[in-house]
Design an enzyme around this catalytic site. Structure first.
Site, PDB file in Angstrom:
ATOM      1  N   ASP A   1       0.807  -1.221   0.000  1.00 59.92           N
ATOM      2  CA  ASP A   1       0.000   0.000   0.000  1.00 59.92           C
ATOM      3  C   ASP A   1       0.843   1.274   0.000  1.00 59.92           C
ATOM      4  OD1 ASP A   1      -2.218  -1.686   0.169  1.00 59.92           O
ATOM      5  OD2 ASP A   1      -2.094  -1.710   2.349  1.00 59.92           O
TER       6      ASP A   1
ATOM      7  N   GLY B   1       1.567   3.025  -2.519  1.00 62.24           N
ATOM      8  CA  GLY B   1       1.173   3.946  -3.586  1.00 62.24           C
ATOM      9  C   GLY B   1       1.730   3.481  -4.926  1.00 62.24           C
ATOM     10  N   LYS B   2       1.892   2.149  -5.043  1.00 63.02           N
ATOM     11  CA  LYS B   2       2.419   1.578  -6.292  1.00 63.02           C
ATOM     12  C   LYS B   2       1.470   1.833  -7.444  1.00 63.02           C
ATOM     13  CE  LYS B   2       2.422  -2.460  -4.336  1.00 63.02           C
ATOM     14  NZ  LYS B   2       2.139  -2.089  -2.935  1.00 63.02           N
ATOM     15  N   GLY B   3       0.156   1.783  -7.138  1.00 62.17           N
ATOM     16  CA  GLY B   3      -0.856   1.978  -8.183  1.00 62.17           C
ATOM     17  C   GLY B   3      -0.698   3.340  -8.834  1.00 62.17           C
TER      18      GLY B   3
ATOM     19  N   GLY C   1      -4.573  -4.202  -3.682  1.00 62.88           N
ATOM     20  CA  GLY C   1      -5.580  -3.147  -3.847  1.00 62.88           C
ATOM     21  C   GLY C   1      -4.832  -1.892  -4.230  1.00 62.88           C
ATOM     22  N   HIS C   2      -4.949  -1.491  -5.477  1.00 61.68           N
ATOM     23  CA  HIS C   2      -4.218  -0.315  -5.953  1.00 61.68           C
ATOM     24  C   HIS C   2      -5.205   0.800  -6.277  1.00 61.68           C
ATOM     25  CE1 HIS C   2      -0.774  -2.820  -6.057  1.00 61.68           C
ATOM     26  NE2 HIS C   2      -1.136  -3.512  -7.112  1.00 61.68           N
TER      27      HIS C   2
ATOM     28  N   GLN D   1       1.830  -6.340  -3.582  1.00 61.65           N
ATOM     29  CA  GLN D   1       2.396  -6.531  -2.233  1.00 61.65           C
ATOM     30  C   GLN D   1       3.746  -5.793  -2.113  1.00 61.65           C
ATOM     31  OE1 GLN D   1       1.049  -9.571  -3.930  1.00 61.65           O
ATOM     32  NE2 GLN D   1      -0.738  -8.529  -3.149  1.00 61.65           N
TER      33      GLN D   1
ATOM     34  N   THR E   1       3.040 -12.746   2.336  1.00 63.29           N
ATOM     35  CA  THR E   1       2.183 -13.342   1.324  1.00 63.29           C
ATOM     36  C   THR E   1       2.930 -14.539   0.745  1.00 63.29           C
ATOM     37  OG1 THR E   1       0.743 -12.860  -0.557  1.00 63.29           O
ATOM     38  CG2 THR E   1       2.959 -11.878  -0.621  1.00 63.29           C
TER      39      THR E   1
ATOM     40  N   VAL F   1      -7.729  -1.045   0.736  1.00 62.89           N
ATOM     41  CA  VAL F   1      -8.537  -0.967  -0.491  1.00 62.89           C
ATOM     42  C   VAL F   1      -9.239  -2.298  -0.736  1.00 62.89           C
ATOM     43  CG1 VAL F   1      -8.433  -0.485  -2.985  1.00 62.89           C
ATOM     44  CG2 VAL F   1      -6.744   0.548  -1.457  1.00 62.89           C
TER      45      VAL F   1
ATOM     46  N   THR G   1      -9.698  -5.019   1.774  1.00 60.85           N
ATOM     47  CA  THR G   1     -10.502  -5.567   2.863  1.00 60.85           C
ATOM     48  C   THR G   1     -11.137  -4.488   3.737  1.00 60.85           C
ATOM     49  OG1 THR G   1      -8.527  -5.659   4.243  1.00 60.85           O
ATOM     50  CG2 THR G   1      -9.083  -7.659   3.028  1.00 60.85           C
TER      51      THR G   1
ATOM     52  N   ARG H   1      -9.801  -2.988   6.051  1.00 60.63           N
ATOM     53  CA  ARG H   1      -9.249  -3.033   7.410  1.00 60.63           C
ATOM     54  C   ARG H   1      -8.432  -1.771   7.702  1.00 60.63           C
ATOM     55  NH1 ARG H   1      -6.093  -8.704   7.489  1.00 60.63           N
ATOM     56  NH2 ARG H   1      -5.724  -8.125   5.322  1.00 60.63           N
TER      57      ARG H   1
ATOM     58  N   ARG I   1      -5.336   0.252   8.577  1.00 64.62           N
ATOM     59  CA  ARG I   1      -3.915  -0.112   8.491  1.00 64.62           C
ATOM     60  C   ARG I   1      -3.200   0.302   9.764  1.00 64.62           C
ATOM     61  NH1 ARG I   1      -3.622   2.576   2.545  1.00 64.62           N
ATOM     62  NH2 ARG I   1      -4.488   0.840   1.363  1.00 64.62           N
TER      63      ARG I   1
ATOM     64  N   VAL J   1       2.822  14.184  -3.276  1.00 70.09           N
ATOM     65  CA  VAL J   1       2.280  15.177  -2.339  1.00 70.09           C
ATOM     66  C   VAL J   1       0.744  15.203  -2.384  1.00 70.09           C
ATOM     67  CG1 VAL J   1       4.338  16.647  -2.217  1.00 70.09           C
ATOM     68  CG2 VAL J   1       2.681  17.008  -4.068  1.00 70.09           C
TER      69      VAL J   1
HETATM   70  P1  GDP Z   1      -0.733   0.355  -3.514  1.00 69.91           P
HETATM   71  O1  GDP Z   1      -1.349  -0.899  -3.038  1.00 69.91           O
HETATM   72  O2  GDP Z   1       0.742   0.399  -3.281  1.00 69.91           O
HETATM   73  O3  GDP Z   1      -1.079   0.690  -4.930  1.00 69.91           O
HETATM   74  O4  GDP Z   1      -1.331   1.527  -2.604  1.00 69.91           O
HETATM   75  P2  GDP Z   1      -2.872   1.727  -2.158  1.00 69.91           P
HETATM   76  O5  GDP Z   1      -3.629   2.260  -3.308  1.00 69.91           O
HETATM   77  O6  GDP Z   1      -3.359   0.514  -1.466  1.00 69.91           O
HETATM   78  O7  GDP Z   1      -2.688   2.817  -1.014  1.00 69.91           O
HETATM   79  C1  GDP Z   1      -2.085   4.043  -1.258  1.00 69.91           C
HETATM   80  C2  GDP Z   1      -3.082   5.161  -0.923  1.00 69.91           C
HETATM   81  O8  GDP Z   1      -2.388   6.389  -0.888  1.00 69.91           O
HETATM   82  C3  GDP Z   1      -4.172   5.368  -1.956  1.00 69.91           C
HETATM   83  O9  GDP Z   1      -5.316   5.785  -1.290  1.00 69.91           O
HETATM   84  C4  GDP Z   1      -3.613   6.459  -2.856  1.00 69.91           C
HETATM   85  O10 GDP Z   1      -4.633   7.212  -3.508  1.00 69.91           O
HETATM   86  C5  GDP Z   1      -2.909   7.301  -1.855  1.00 69.91           C
HETATM   87  N1  GDP Z   1      -1.726   8.033  -2.321  1.00 69.91           N
HETATM   88  C6  GDP Z   1      -0.753   7.637  -3.169  1.00 69.91           C
HETATM   89  N2  GDP Z   1       0.217   8.553  -3.246  1.00 69.91           N
HETATM   90  C7  GDP Z   1      -0.146   9.575  -2.425  1.00 69.91           C
HETATM   91  C8  GDP Z   1       0.468  10.805  -2.026  1.00 69.91           C
HETATM   92  O11 GDP Z   1       1.564  11.157  -2.438  1.00 69.91           O
HETATM   93  N3  GDP Z   1      -0.231  11.576  -1.124  1.00 69.91           N
HETATM   94  C9  GDP Z   1      -1.437  11.211  -0.612  1.00 69.91           C
HETATM   95  N4  GDP Z   1      -2.029  12.014   0.267  1.00 69.91           N
HETATM   96  N5  GDP Z   1      -2.028  10.056  -0.960  1.00 69.91           N
HETATM   97  C10 GDP Z   1      -1.399   9.236  -1.836  1.00 69.91           C
HETATM   98  P1  IMO Z   2      -0.899  -4.183  -2.255  1.00 68.72           P
HETATM   99  O1  IMO Z   2      -0.504  -4.705  -3.609  1.00 68.72           O
HETATM  100  C1  IMO Z   2      -0.889  -4.766   2.076  1.00 68.72           C
HETATM  101  C2  IMO Z   2      -0.936  -8.905   3.518  1.00 68.72           C
HETATM  102  C3  IMO Z   2      -2.183  -9.374   4.240  1.00 68.72           C
HETATM  103  C4  IMO Z   2      -1.588 -10.410   5.178  1.00 68.72           C
HETATM  104  C5  IMO Z   2      -0.481 -11.035   4.337  1.00 68.72           C
HETATM  105  C6  IMO Z   2      -0.867 -12.341   3.655  1.00 68.72           C
HETATM  106  O2  IMO Z   2      -2.181  -3.439  -2.237  1.00 68.72           O
HETATM  107  O3  IMO Z   2       0.235  -3.459  -1.614  1.00 68.72           O
HETATM  108  P2  IMO Z   2      -2.433 -12.949   1.586  1.00 68.72           P
HETATM  109  O4  IMO Z   2      -3.891 -12.725   1.373  1.00 68.72           O
HETATM  110  O5  IMO Z   2      -1.555 -12.354   0.545  1.00 68.72           O
HETATM  111  O6  IMO Z   2      -2.082 -14.381   1.849  1.00 68.72           O
HETATM  112  O7  IMO Z   2      -2.110 -12.187   2.994  1.00 68.72           O
HETATM  113  O8  IMO Z   2      -0.142 -10.066   3.357  1.00 68.72           O
HETATM  114  N1  IMO Z   2      -1.173  -8.337   2.169  1.00 68.72           N
HETATM  115  C7  IMO Z   2      -1.110  -7.037   1.885  1.00 68.72           C
HETATM  116  N2  IMO Z   2      -0.919  -5.963   2.679  1.00 68.72           N
HETATM  117  N3  IMO Z   2      -1.018  -4.593   0.733  1.00 68.72           N
HETATM  118  C8  IMO Z   2      -1.194  -5.653  -0.080  1.00 68.72           C
HETATM  119  O9  IMO Z   2      -1.211  -5.536  -1.423  1.00 68.72           O
HETATM  120  C9  IMO Z   2      -1.276  -6.944   0.482  1.00 68.72           C
HETATM  121  N4  IMO Z   2      -1.468  -8.184  -0.015  1.00 68.72           N
HETATM  122  C10 IMO Z   2      -1.377  -9.020   1.024  1.00 68.72           C
HETATM  123  O10 IMO Z   2      -2.803  -8.321   4.931  1.00 68.72           O
HETATM  124  O11 IMO Z   2      -0.974  -9.766   6.264  1.00 68.72           O
HETATM  125 MG    MG Z   3      -2.829  -1.567  -1.754  1.00 67.58          MG
END
Ligand code: GDP
Ligand code: IMO
Ligand code: MG
Length: 427
Positions: free
Chosen positions: A13, A15-17, A40-41, A222, A237, A297, A299, A301, A303, A412
């Protein structure tokens, strides 16, 4: 820079997406190489929010060919639901390509995920419950189902029957309703015709693209600390989200990779169980969660939140051979008088800047903090590094120094445009 890997450098999480989406605008192919719909991106384009789980984030850029590599595990129900959803919002998904070697998450592995978690009792991992672990386990156990099996119905039926029989015994024992192998097979086979036009040899497609001089972005799900080999095992994972996974998960050799970009938050979060040295269990943790919108994004839950752990970032730079870091969410740290950064661990009296040798050592790690000055100015509209408050610049530069890897872009805000670029990530 034709072949770039983008991966998570913390616990997910980061911010890879957003990073993938941004780079995807200058890319021909975006290839997902590991994980499945546990990811969840979030991508925000012109204020509109997209949540992607199984599809590569690059699918949102016009002209990009999104690809699902052999290292990904595919839940067919989720794939077609997500495709329908994104198509309804006007995105052209017709270019999606899927490896014939990618493994399928059968419905029984979602149940196995539940059964395994139940059996762990207090030692549960807190998985996403999507059947990820059991599907990779079947793959390693050589009883998995692959996308190509959808085109050989009789073989698929035999494989389902063999894999499901022992699992049904477990379901019975833990009061989970058993599944009928014929129904499972019928369900999976119902996707065969729809998926057929997308199926390809991903290794060939990607290598051909590189031969043509196309730009290819490898998108990791992940993160490094959730890696089955390099993460906080067993709280990980079941795939390799680290750089090597981009090669094994697509059929592209390491000599073809030009750069590896690690994404880190300005602070740290984690979802699920497992050690997290800089976790804040107090009001400050709650403040980061609220101000950073730190809810999953996938579940939903909350963080777990804590300060930036530069030991982790430096470790990620090493195991991935990072060429660049992208730091996200610097805006969320606005308004703190000082900001602690973890520069080392104290493990039972011994101070180290390296990842402990054993998991038990990591459980004992107490962060050694350096307090950096904070800033109060709103930085969400800043687009040049030099325009950031001095304290924010110093914060970035100190983490760069500790990580021993340049920080090439800084987020930012969640929007596509809310980024400060310092070095080009795609040459
Ligand atoms: P990923 O799983 O790595 O793609 O990240 P997620 O999408 O699960 O979580 C990143 C969260 O941070 C999302 O809600 C994005 O919209 C948000 N985000 C990403 N980059 C930035 C940033 O630079 N600033 C802020 N405020 N939010 C960001
Ligand atoms: P993104 O790509 C954050 C965590 C789960 C759990 C562990 C194992 O959005 O960054 P799994 O269902 O993979 O067997 O769960 O890994 N987990 C993540 N945490 N971001 C993710 O993906 C995750 N994918 C799995 O919460 O602790
Ligand atoms: Mg994510």
């Amino acid at each position: 820079m034709p072949a770039v890997i983008v991966l998570g450098a913390q616990w997910g999480d980061e911010g890879k997406g957003k990073a993938t989406d941004q780079l995807g605008q200058h890319t021909d192919l975006v290839v997902k190489f590991n994980g499945g719909n546990n990811a969840g991106h979030t991508v925000v384009i012109d204020g509109e929010k997209y949540a992607l789980h199984l599809l590569p984030a690059g699918i949102l850029s016009e002209g990009v060919t999104p690809v699902i590599g052999n290292g990904v595990v595919v839940d067919l129900d989720v794939l077609f639901e997500e495709l329908a959803e994104i198509t309804e919002r006007g995105v052209d998904c017709s270019r999606l390509r899927i490896s014939s070697n990618a493994h399928i998450i059968p419905p029984y592995n979602r149940l196995m995920d539940q059964a395994n978690e139940r059996a762990r009792g207090n030692n549960l991992i807190g998985t996403t419950g999507r059947g990820i672990g059991p599907t990779y386990a079947d793959k390693m156990n050589r009883i998995g189902l692959r996308i190509q099996d959808l085109f050989h119905p009789e073989e698929l039926r035999a494989k389902v029957e063999a894999a499901l029989a022992p699992k049904n015994t477990i379901f019975e024992a833990v009061d989970i309703p058993t599944l009928d192998p014929n129904e499972v097979s019928d369900h999976l086979l119902s996707f065969a015709d729809r998926i057929k036009p997308m199926v390809c040899d991903v290794s060939l497609v990607v290598n051909d693209a590189l031969d043509r001089g196309d730009t290819v972005l490898f998108e990791g799900g992940q993160a490094t600390m959730l890696d089955i080999d390099h993460g906080t095992y067993p709280f990980v994972t079941s795939s390799n989200p680290t750089a090597g996974g981009a090669c094994t998960g697509t059929g592209v050799g390491p000599t073809r990779i030009d750069s590896v970009v690690g994404v880190v938050k300005a602070y740290t979060t984690r979802v699920g169980e497992g050690p997290f040295p800089t976790e804040l269990l107090d009001d400050m943790g709650e403040r980061l969660r609220t101000e950073g919108g730190e809810y999953g994004v996938t579940t939903g839950r909350p963080r777990r939140c804590g300060w930036h752990d530069a030991v982790v970032t430096r470790y990620a730079a090493r195991v991935n051979g990072l060429t660049d870091l992208v730091m996200t969410k610097l805006d969320v740290l606005t308004g703190h008088e000082t900001i602690p950064v973890c520069v080392a661990y104290d493990i039972d009296g011994t101070v180290t800047q390296e990842m402990p040798l054993t998991q038990s050592g990591f459980h004992h790690a107490v962060p050694v903090y350096e307090e950096l000055p904070g800033w109060s100015e709103d930085i969400s509209e800043v687009r040049n590094f030099a325009d950031l408050p001095q304290a924010a610049q110093d914060y970035v530069l100190r983490i760069e120094e500790l990580a021993r890897c340049r920080i090439s872009a800084i987020g930012v805000g969640p929007g596509r445009e809310a980024t400060i670029s310092r070095h080009s990530l795609i040459g």
